[in-house]
Scaffold this motif. Structure first.
Motif, PDB file in Angstrom:
ATOM      1  N   GLN A   1      -5.854  -6.965   5.342  1.00  0.00           N
ATOM      2  CA  GLN A   1      -6.398  -7.739   6.457  1.00  0.00           C
ATOM      3  C   GLN A   1      -5.650  -7.449   7.752  1.00  0.00           C
ATOM      4  OE1 GLN A   1      -9.623  -8.656   5.297  1.00  0.00           O
ATOM      5  NE2 GLN A   1      -9.153 -10.083   6.934  1.00  0.00           N
ATOM      6  N   LYS A   2      -4.341  -7.298   7.666  1.00  0.00           N
ATOM      7  CA  LYS A   2      -3.550  -6.970   8.860  1.00  0.00           C
ATOM      8  C   LYS A   2      -3.894  -5.579   9.374  1.00  0.00           C
ATOM      9  CE  LYS A   2       0.414  -9.922   7.751  1.00  0.00           C
ATOM     10  NZ  LYS A   2       1.873  -9.961   7.437  1.00  0.00           N
ATOM     11  N   VAL A   3      -4.084  -4.658   8.446  1.00  0.00           N
ATOM     12  CA  VAL A   3      -4.462  -3.298   8.847  1.00  0.00           C
ATOM     13  C   VAL A   3      -5.833  -3.308   9.519  1.00  0.00           C
ATOM     14  CG1 VAL A   3      -5.097  -1.012   7.972  1.00  0.00           C
ATOM     15  CG2 VAL A   3      -3.058  -2.158   7.098  1.00  0.00           C
ATOM     16  N   LYS A   4      -6.731  -4.132   9.023  1.00  0.00           N
ATOM     17  CA  LYS A   4      -8.092  -4.209   9.568  1.00  0.00           C
ATOM     18  C   LYS A   4      -8.095  -4.658  11.021  1.00  0.00           C
ATOM     19  CE  LYS A   4     -12.675  -6.093   8.511  1.00  0.00           C
ATOM     20  NZ  LYS A   4     -13.455  -7.007   7.627  1.00  0.00           N
ATOM     21  N   ALA A   5      -7.128  -5.465  11.402  1.00  0.00           N
ATOM     22  CA  ALA A   5      -7.039  -5.913  12.792  1.00  0.00           C
ATOM     23  C   ALA A   5      -6.588  -4.789  13.714  1.00  0.00           C
ATOM     24  CB  ALA A   5      -6.070  -7.083  12.904  1.00  0.00           C
TER      25      ALA A   5
ATOM     26  N   ALA B   1      -4.733   4.257   3.355  1.00  0.00           N
ATOM     27  CA  ALA B   1      -3.422   4.915   3.409  1.00  0.00           C
ATOM     28  C   ALA B   1      -2.375   3.988   4.025  1.00  0.00           C
ATOM     29  CB  ALA B   1      -3.510   6.211   4.209  1.00  0.00           C
ATOM     30  N   LEU B   2      -2.742   3.302   5.107  1.00  0.00           N
ATOM     31  CA  LEU B   2      -1.804   2.372   5.746  1.00  0.00           C
ATOM     32  C   LEU B   2      -1.488   1.204   4.825  1.00  0.00           C
ATOM     33  CD1 LEU B   2      -3.179   2.236   9.411  1.00  0.00           C
ATOM     34  CD2 LEU B   2      -1.213   3.506   8.562  1.00  0.00           C
ATOM     35  N   THR B   3      -2.511   0.710   4.112  1.00  0.00           N
ATOM     36  CA  THR B   3      -2.305  -0.412   3.201  1.00  0.00           C
ATOM     37  C   THR B   3      -1.367  -0.019   2.059  1.00  0.00           C
ATOM     38  OG1 THR B   3      -4.495  -1.311   3.712  1.00  0.00           O
ATOM     39  CG2 THR B   3      -3.453  -2.050   1.671  1.00  0.00           C
ATOM     40  N   ARG B   4      -1.637   1.121   1.425  1.00  0.00           N
ATOM     41  CA  ARG B   4      -0.773   1.576   0.328  1.00  0.00           C
ATOM     42  C   ARG B   4       0.656   1.786   0.806  1.00  0.00           C
ATOM     43  NH1 ARG B   4      -4.208   6.265  -2.982  1.00  0.00           N
ATOM     44  NH2 ARG B   4      -6.103   5.038  -3.377  1.00  0.00           N
ATOM     45  N   ASP B   5       0.793   2.405   1.974  1.00  0.00           N
ATOM     46  CA  ASP B   5       2.128   2.701   2.495  1.00  0.00           C
ATOM     47  C   ASP B   5       2.898   1.420   2.804  1.00  0.00           C
ATOM     48  OD1 ASP B   5       3.954   4.865   3.386  1.00  0.00           O
ATOM     49  OD2 ASP B   5       3.714   3.941   5.355  1.00  0.00           O
ATOM     50  N   GLU B   6       2.207   0.450   3.400  1.00  0.00           N
ATOM     51  CA  GLU B   6       2.861  -0.819   3.742  1.00  0.00           C
ATOM     52  C   GLU B   6       3.232  -1.594   2.477  1.00  0.00           C
ATOM     53  OE1 GLU B   6       4.198  -3.632   6.767  1.00  0.00           O
ATOM     54  OE2 GLU B   6       3.765  -1.484   6.691  1.00  0.00           O
TER      55      GLU B   6
ATOM     56  N   GLU C   1      -0.348  11.077   7.690  1.00  0.00           N
ATOM     57  CA  GLU C   1       1.102  10.935   7.868  1.00  0.00           C
ATOM     58  C   GLU C   1       1.422  10.314   9.217  1.00  0.00           C
ATOM     59  OE1 GLU C   1       2.518  14.864   5.285  1.00  0.00           O
ATOM     60  OE2 GLU C   1       2.176  14.993   7.436  1.00  0.00           O
ATOM     61  N   ALA C   2       0.709  10.758  10.254  1.00  0.00           N
ATOM     62  CA  ALA C   2       0.956  10.236  11.598  1.00  0.00           C
ATOM     63  C   ALA C   2       0.640   8.747  11.684  1.00  0.00           C
ATOM     64  CB  ALA C   2       0.122  11.006  12.616  1.00  0.00           C
ATOM     65  N   ALA C   3      -0.496   8.356  11.116  1.00  0.00           N
ATOM     66  CA  ALA C   3      -0.870   6.939  11.144  1.00  0.00           C
ATOM     67  C   ALA C   3       0.163   6.089  10.432  1.00  0.00           C
ATOM     68  CB  ALA C   3      -2.251   6.759  10.505  1.00  0.00           C
ATOM     69  N   GLN C   4       0.642   6.559   9.287  1.00  0.00           N
ATOM     70  CA  GLN C   4       1.646   5.807   8.536  1.00  0.00           C
ATOM     71  C   GLN C   4       2.943   5.683   9.323  1.00  0.00           C
ATOM     72  OE1 GLN C   4       1.582   8.290   5.052  1.00  0.00           O
ATOM     73  NE2 GLN C   4       0.268   6.911   3.909  1.00  0.00           N
ATOM     74  N   SER C   5       3.373   6.762   9.950  1.00  0.00           N
ATOM     75  CA  SER C   5       4.621   6.733  10.717  1.00  0.00           C
ATOM     76  C   SER C   5       4.507   5.823  11.932  1.00  0.00           C
ATOM     77  CB  SER C   5       5.001   8.152  11.165  1.00  0.00           C
ATOM     78  OG  SER C   5       5.324   8.962  10.061  1.00  0.00           O
ATOM     79  N   LEU C   6       3.389   5.927  12.643  1.00  0.00           N
ATOM     80  CA  LEU C   6       3.207   5.102  13.838  1.00  0.00           C
ATOM     81  C   LEU C   6       3.083   3.624  13.464  1.00  0.00           C
ATOM     82  CD1 LEU C   6       0.701   7.390  15.774  1.00  0.00           C
ATOM     83  CD2 LEU C   6       3.063   6.905  16.415  1.00  0.00           C
ATOM     84  N   TYR C   7       2.354   3.338  12.403  1.00  0.00           N
ATOM     85  CA  TYR C   7       2.154   1.949  11.991  1.00  0.00           C
ATOM     86  C   TYR C   7       3.467   1.307  11.564  1.00  0.00           C
ATOM     87  CZ  TYR C   7      -0.333  -2.062  10.006  1.00  0.00           C
ATOM     88  OH  TYR C   7      -0.808  -3.319   9.743  1.00  0.00           O
ATOM     89  N   SER C   8       4.380   2.122  11.055  1.00  0.00           N
ATOM     90  CA  SER C   8       5.679   1.586  10.628  1.00  0.00           C
ATOM     91  C   SER C   8       6.708   1.646  11.747  1.00  0.00           C
ATOM     92  CB  SER C   8       6.191   2.353   9.403  1.00  0.00           C
ATOM     93  OG  SER C   8       6.347   3.723   9.686  1.00  0.00           O
ATOM     94  N   ARG C   9       6.210   1.719  12.993  1.00  0.00           N
ATOM     95  CA  ARG C   9       7.031   1.551  14.197  1.00  0.00           C
ATOM     96  C   ARG C   9       7.752   2.826  14.655  1.00  0.00           C
ATOM     97  NH1 ARG C   9       4.819  -2.891  14.438  1.00  0.00           N
ATOM     98  NH2 ARG C   9       5.711  -4.946  14.046  1.00  0.00           N
ATOM     99  N   HIS C  10       7.350   3.995  14.147  1.00  0.00           N
ATOM    100  CA  HIS C  10       7.856   5.216  14.755  1.00  0.00           C
ATOM    101  C   HIS C  10       7.071   5.472  16.041  1.00  0.00           C
ATOM    102  CE1 HIS C  10       9.446   5.941  10.684  1.00  0.00           C
ATOM    103  NE2 HIS C  10      10.310   6.720  11.277  1.00  0.00           N
ATOM    104  N   SER C  11       7.626   6.282  16.938  1.00  0.00           N
ATOM    105  CA  SER C  11       6.913   6.643  18.159  1.00  0.00           C
ATOM    106  C   SER C  11       6.323   8.028  18.002  1.00  0.00           C
ATOM    107  CB  SER C  11       7.866   6.639  19.366  1.00  0.00           C
ATOM    108  OG  SER C  11       8.761   7.729  19.291  1.00  0.00           O
ATOM    109  N   VAL C  12       5.356   8.349  18.855  1.00  0.00           N
ATOM    110  CA  VAL C  12       4.756   9.672  18.803  1.00  0.00           C
ATOM    111  C   VAL C  12       5.788  10.749  19.122  1.00  0.00           C
ATOM    112  CG1 VAL C  12       3.993   9.845  21.205  1.00  0.00           C
ATOM    113  CG2 VAL C  12       2.656  10.944  19.404  1.00  0.00           C
ATOM    114  N   ASP C  13       6.811  10.416  19.903  1.00  0.00           N
ATOM    115  CA  ASP C  13       7.864  11.389  20.217  1.00  0.00           C
ATOM    116  C   ASP C  13       8.616  11.811  18.965  1.00  0.00           C
ATOM    117  OD1 ASP C  13       7.513  11.295  23.092  1.00  0.00           O
ATOM    118  OD2 ASP C  13       8.346   9.300  23.001  1.00  0.00           O
ATOM    119  N   ALA C  14       8.744  10.902  18.002  1.00  0.00           N
ATOM    120  CA  ALA C  14       9.521  11.197  16.798  1.00  0.00           C
ATOM    121  C   ALA C  14       8.761  12.075  15.821  1.00  0.00           C
ATOM    122  CB  ALA C  14       9.916   9.895  16.106  1.00  0.00           C
TER     123      ALA C  14
END
Length: 632
Positions: A281-285, A258-263, A166-179
């Motif tokens: 491919q973008k996630v892999k970078a 998880a990041l790929t499916r979520d995106e 969940e954290a990885a998905q939220s951060l990858y979609s531009r949330h901050s750790v504070d949120a």
């Protein structure tokens, strides 16, 4: 615009809001309280359609406009919202919570409330537009005493503890750790550590320095989350581009998928037609296997990496010189290789002419495999070949569990070393109900029965642990505890070779993507509790509820542990100290996977089978009972 365009989606959402608003106005007339629409749940990147807050009870309401039936996935969604409020919204901790699912076209409806769970959260109640008020009145009648400050509810802190996925998905979609992270008073939290690491990166860029930073933390404290936060913030910057690296193959696979499916899902919701391969491919970078990164550095021994900032998750698991050399020779990559993995990785980053930063995320007692060098190898590499690098260490790196004390002493005077207390995460985030789970597990494995009993008494009401000789009973207990979409599964030591009579075969290659990400209808998922994942497949990841199976590889005898491996047709003693430590750490990993509670299964054995003698198991079971773990 076509029916798949953004305008059509916005129109559909507006129409849904109009239906919901009309139902709420009619159903809430005359009630005392507040209604919160589109209540944000940042932990899971979602919003609750409506939250009714009265002095007596809280009702999260999920609408399914146009639906004529109550689907299981929608019921789980309503249940998840209720659990999320109970666990993470401070003003909801002591309040009764009645989730309601409204299917606007349904003829059927519940006409009573079912009994709540011990924490005060009811199973979701099904309602249609005509029965919603009746359901709310039933909740108000059941709870006649005020327990909620309605006016203060909306301003109360929301303190989530997301899973790493969940954290990885939220951060990858531009949330901050504070949120997405909690902010307990007095706790050394993620925000403090993340901010300090970012300051040091900025310092390195500004002053043209090369830094290596060591972040420590108890199991589940959020070390990986710190790394992901830094990587997401720096990933799109050409000057400070960062990559998250891990030698933990299953973790990389699960997070990447998880990041790929979520995106992909997010792009589909925006009426776009994404290609999964392009997204991947973008996630892999952003997140890579550390061995792939290392191999890139071997292709050209002069070129620096594209990244200025690299985050090494579980840095203590990097390979020592012997393991690295053996791999290089075996794979015919570079025979005669003389560097440990830490030495080579530092040398790779050192190719930058001006500045670069290495962030090592370090877990204590987490080495579980042959050839893992431990964190001292990083420190020795700096002393040996990179004295100009600036080293920032957590003060807790000197603790015995990190086995780095002597290496730090040797480094003093040979390099620029600074201790920084902001680089240690002392509070477990995985087990939001009991921050002392990691301490309890450490006491159990250290054979400190009194200390383990003391910690267990403090946390048992919030984090239930049970022990049993019946695997079926353990699984049923787990199923009875899990609600909504809470994930559960069976875990076992990779050396647990004699659990096969219980249909647990650790030789089966569990696919961690299916096991951790697929739903309850997929037989390959953890929910089926047919395939047990080992410490290698679960390290760094987590479940809500775990069924921990305990074999004769680790046996309690008298006042200490005995260590065994199964070879051929019998158990053999393990004599090598490092192999013993790997086995103990395997159980440490298994016993710290669950966020909410666990059942421990210890077989009874079978005297007809000399490999499963009752004597191999009985003392372990009695020790766990003596600690105070409840028996079922």
């Amino acid at each position: 615009m076509t029916s798949h365009g953004q305008f059509a989606l916005e129109l559909e959402q507006r129409n849904a809001w109009e239906v919901q608003t009309e139902i709420l106005q009619r159903s809430l007339a005359g009630l005392s309280g507040w209604i919160h629409l589109e209540f944000d749940v940042p932990r899971i990147g979602s919003r609750i359609d409506a939250v009714l807050v009265t002095p007596n009870v809280i009702c999260p309401i999920e609408f399914k406009v146009g639906e004529g039936s109550y689907q299981r996935s929608h019921l789980n969604q309503a249940w998840d919202y209720g659990l999320d409020l109970k666990n993470f919204h401070k003003a909801s901790h002591s309040a009764p919570i009645v989730p309601i699912l409204v299917a606007t076209e349904s003829k059927d409806t519940d006409d009573a409330l079912t009994e709540p769970h011990p924490d005060g959260v009811h199973p979701p109640v099904c309602a249609n537009p005509d029965s919603l008020r009746k359901i709310i009145d039933l909740a108000l009648q059941r709870y006649g005493q005020p327990s909620v400050d309605v006016a203060a509810w909306s301003s109360a802190p929301y303190q989530p503890t997301p899973t790493i996925i969940e954290a990885a998905q939220s951060l990858y979609s531009r949330h901050s750790v504070d949120a997405i992270a909690r902010h307990d008073a007095g706790a050394r939290n993620l925000s403090i550590t993340s901010a300090r690491v970012e300051q040091l990166i900025d310092q390195a860029a500004r002053e043209k320095q090369k830094l290596i930073i060591f972040v420590t933390g108890v199991p589940g404290a959020g070390k990986t989350l710190v790394g992901l936060n830094v990587a997401t913030k720096k990933r799109n910057s050409s000057s400070t581009h960062a990559v998250f690296l891990s030698g933990n193959g299953p973790l990389v696979e699960v997070l990447s998928e998880a990041l790929t499916r979520d995106e992909v899902d997010r792009l589909v919701q925006q009426a776009k037609k994404p290609r999964k391969g392009t997204v991947k491919q973008k996630v892999k970078a952003f997140i890579q296997n550390v061995h792939h990164f290392r191999d890139d550095g071997l292709r050209d021994l002069a070129a620096p990496p594209a990244d200025r900032v690299v985050i090494f998750d579980e840095a203590q698991r990097a390979w020592d010189q012997a393991m690295t050399a053996n791999f290089m020779a075996r794979k015919k990559k570079r025979p005669g290789f003389t560097q440990s993995e830490p030495e080579f990785l530092i040398s790779y980053m050192d190719r930058h002419s001006d500045w670069s930063v290495i962030i090592c995320l370090v877990g204590g007692g987490q080495e579980i495999n042959r050839g893992e060098a431990g964190i001292s190898a990083w420190l020795q590499a700096v002393r040996k070949g990179f004295p100009d690098w600036h080293v920032y260490v957590s003060p807790d790196l000197t603790d015995s569990e990190y086995a780095a004390g002597h290496a730090i002493e040797d480094l003093q005077g040979a390099a620029h070393v600074q201790t920084d207390s902001a680089l240690h995460l002392s509070v477990s985030m995985r087990s939001f109900r009991a921050e002392n789970v990691s301490k309890f597990v450490k006491a159990v494995l250290d054979c400190e029965q009194g200390e383990a009993s003391r910690i267990l008494q403090e946390m048992q009401s919030r984090y239930p642990i049970v022990v049993t000789r019946d695997l079926t009973a353990a699984k049923e207990w787990i199923r009875s505890q899990a609600r909504g979409s809470e994930r559960f599964g069976v875990v076992a030591s990779s050396s647990a070779q004699r659990l096969k009579p219980h249909a647990i075969d650790v030789r089966i290659d569990v696919n961690p993507i299916h096991w951790f990400l697929n739903g309850a209808s997929d037989t390959r998922s953890s929910f089926y509790m047919e395939d047990a994942a080992t410490e290698f497949q679960v390290q760094g990841l987590e479940l809500d509820w775990a069924c921990v199976t305990w074999d004769a590889d680790l046996r309690f005898t008298g006042d200490r542990w005995n260590y065994h491996s199964f070879r051929g047709s019998r158990w053999q003693n393990v004599h090598k100290p490092d192999a013993r430590q790997y086995l103990l750490n395997a159980y440490r990993v298994l016993l710290t996977r669950a966020r909410q509670g666990m059942a421990i299964f210890v077989p009874t054995g079978d005297e007809r089978d000399p490999t499963r003698s009752a004597a191999y198991y009985d003392e372990t079971y009695e020790y766990l009972r003596a600690v105070g773990i409840s028996e079922i």
